[in-house]
Design an enzyme around this catalytic site. Structure first.
Site, PDB file in Angstrom:
ATOM      1  N   GLN A  93       0.284  -4.578   8.247  1.00 45.69           N
ATOM      2  CA  GLN A  93      -0.845  -3.851   8.849  1.00 45.69           C
ATOM      3  C   GLN A  93      -2.148  -4.575   8.546  1.00 45.69           C
ATOM      4  OE1 GLN A  93      -0.302   0.696   8.091  1.00 45.69           O
ATOM      5  NE2 GLN A  93       0.858  -0.346   6.499  1.00 45.69           N
ATOM      6  N   HIS A 111      -1.662  -4.813  13.415  1.00 38.55           N
ATOM      7  CA  HIS A 111      -3.030  -4.329  13.641  1.00 38.55           C
ATOM      8  C   HIS A 111      -4.004  -5.465  13.979  1.00 38.55           C
ATOM      9  CE1 HIS A 111      -2.226  -0.358  11.211  1.00 38.55           C
ATOM     10  NE2 HIS A 111      -1.688  -0.352  12.412  1.00 38.55           N
ATOM     11  N   ALA A 222       1.740  -4.577  -6.994  1.00 43.29           N
ATOM     12  CA  ALA A 222       2.597  -5.394  -6.124  1.00 43.29           C
ATOM     13  C   ALA A 222       2.818  -6.779  -6.723  1.00 43.29           C
ATOM     14  CB  ALA A 222       1.964  -5.507  -4.731  1.00 43.29           C
TER      15      ALA A 222
HETATM   16  N1  APR Z   1      -0.249  -2.994  -5.728  1.00 45.23           N
HETATM   17  C1  APR Z   1       0.413  -2.106  -4.949  1.00 45.23           C
HETATM   18  N2  APR Z   1      -0.200  -1.122  -4.270  1.00 45.23           N
HETATM   19  C2  APR Z   1      -1.534  -1.036  -4.375  1.00 45.23           C
HETATM   20  C3  APR Z   1      -2.298  -1.932  -5.151  1.00 45.23           C
HETATM   21  C4  APR Z   1      -1.599  -2.938  -5.877  1.00 45.23           C
HETATM   22  N3  APR Z   1      -2.224  -3.830  -6.643  1.00 45.23           N
HETATM   23  N4  APR Z   1      -3.604  -1.561  -5.061  1.00 45.23           N
HETATM   24  C5  APR Z   1      -3.654  -0.503  -4.240  1.00 45.23           C
HETATM   25  N5  APR Z   1      -2.404  -0.174  -3.818  1.00 45.23           N
HETATM   26  C6  APR Z   1      -1.994   0.919  -2.931  1.00 45.23           C
HETATM   27  C7  APR Z   1      -2.899   2.140  -2.992  1.00 45.23           C
HETATM   28  O1  APR Z   1      -2.447   2.994  -4.009  1.00 45.23           O
HETATM   29  C8  APR Z   1      -2.691   2.749  -1.603  1.00 45.23           C
HETATM   30  O2  APR Z   1      -1.600   3.671  -1.594  1.00 45.23           O
HETATM   31  O3  APR Z   1      -2.095   0.436  -1.618  1.00 45.23           O
HETATM   32  C9  APR Z   1      -2.330   1.521  -0.735  1.00 45.23           C
HETATM   33  C10 APR Z   1      -3.414   1.116   0.254  1.00 45.23           C
HETATM   34  O4  APR Z   1      -3.616   2.156   1.163  1.00 45.23           O
HETATM   35  P1  APR Z   1      -4.741   2.068   2.316  1.00 45.23           P
HETATM   36  O5  APR Z   1      -6.043   1.648   1.720  1.00 45.23           O
HETATM   37  O6  APR Z   1      -4.707   3.373   3.038  1.00 45.23           O
HETATM   38  O7  APR Z   1      -4.252   0.870   3.245  1.00 45.23           O
HETATM   39  P2  APR Z   1      -3.142   0.842   4.377  1.00 45.23           P
HETATM   40  O8  APR Z   1      -2.029   1.781   4.069  1.00 45.23           O
HETATM   41  O9  APR Z   1      -2.802  -0.583   4.611  1.00 45.23           O
HETATM   42  O10 APR Z   1      -3.939   1.374   5.639  1.00 45.23           O
HETATM   43  C11 APR Z   1      -3.282   1.440   6.870  1.00 45.23           C
HETATM   44  O11 APR Z   1      -5.263   2.077   7.995  1.00 45.23           O
HETATM   45  O12 APR Z   1      -7.551   1.873   8.357  1.00 45.23           O
HETATM   46  C12 APR Z   1      -6.293   1.534   8.819  1.00 45.23           C
HETATM   47  O13 APR Z   1      -5.746  -0.244  10.235  1.00 45.23           O
HETATM   48  C13 APR Z   1      -6.061   0.055   8.899  1.00 45.23           C
HETATM   49  O14 APR Z   1      -4.069  -1.233   8.505  1.00 45.23           O
HETATM   50  C14 APR Z   1      -4.878  -0.187   7.991  1.00 45.23           C
HETATM   51  C15 APR Z   1      -4.207   1.155   7.999  1.00 45.23           C
END
Ligand code: APR
Length: 246
Positions: A93, A111, A222
């Protein structure tokens, strides 16, 4: 395939996989994304209302790519891509280019990509110049000021959905890494994969919104957990492949 028992893998990644590289996630504690409400920068309506703001926002994010590097989790997935003998599709994404800079090939950006643009005049998709704010010309039709970021905004259709749906229906292992599970259709991929019989694993810093849907969840960074998972998967597969058929 012998080995792990898995033949076909789909990996979904989100902003969390790039967090340790220094790319901010979307849903921070203050509900803002780099100081902006998401609806002020990531919707077609926002672009119509204030194109200069939206272009400047994405220009800054594109420029920021030069200051970040792939981390251990991106490198582990690139290793999986290079060494996994079965089918694999990495669906990200993310609009950064860290998976491909780590060396991943079997992947799609559902995306869109910061480094791509498309022309509102002729529809041509093309490599984005460093800045779109100054109204560069389309490489195909020559129109000035009609390039927008090739990013899927809220309310727009994600890319590669046919290929992704087919891979989900065929996979026997689905792994979701670093995504909050807040945005569809990606948030629904785990149900789709389970429906078709795949084993499902979540790797995330904290339980995602859909964590209860997964067969298995591992919570932590991660950069720590993905190399461990990939190493175990490849080693187990190699070990089993050396065993005689029973
Ligand atoms: N390792 C693993 N997970 C992590 C880390 C890390 N170091 N740091 C943060 N996270 C987790 C957070 O806990 C959260 O659950 O990654 C997740 C990120 O979530 P979002 O910020 O919501 O991102 P994402 O899920 O990619 O968003 C989806 O939303 O705004 C739109 O198009 C945009 O592609 C994006 C979509």
């Amino acid at each position: 395939m012998r080995g792990t028992g898995f033949q076909s893998i789909v990996v979904l990644t989100g902003a969390g996989i790039s967090a340790e590289s220094g790319v901010p996630t979307f849903r921070g504690p203050d509900g803002l994304w780099e100081g902006h409400r998401v609806e002020d920068v990531a919707t077609p309506q926002a672009f119509r209302r204030d194109p200069a703001l939206v272009q400047a926002f994405y220009d800054a994010r594109r420029a920021a790519l030069a200051r970040v590097e792939p981390n251990a989790a991106h490198r582990a997935l690139a290793r999986l891509d290079a060494e996994w003998p079965g089918d694999l599709l990495i669906v990200t994404q993310n609009v950064d280019d860290l998976h491909e800079r780590a060396g991943a090939v079997r992947m799609v950006h559902m995306h869109g990509e910061l480094k791509r643009a498309f022309c509102l005049a002729c529809g041509e998709r093309q490599t984005a110049p460093d800045t779109l704010s100054d109204g560069p010309a389309c490489t195909r039709c020559g129109a000035h000021g009609r390039l927008r970021p090739d990013i899927v905004w809220f309310g727009e259709m994600p890319y590669h959905m046919d290929r992704i749906e087919a891979a989900l229906a065929a996979c026997d292992l689905f792994v979701s890494i670093g995504t909050s599970g807040a945005v569809y259709p990606a948030a629904g991929f785990v149900q789709g994969a389970r429906h078709y019989g795949a084993h499902t694993l979540e790797i995330n810093l904290e339980p995602s919104e859909g964590t209860h849907v997964f067969h298995e969840a591992r919570h932590g960074r991660a950069g720590d957990l993905v190399p461990l998972w990939v190493g175990a998967l490849l080693d187990r597969d190699r070990f089993r492949l050396n065993q005689p058929e029973t």
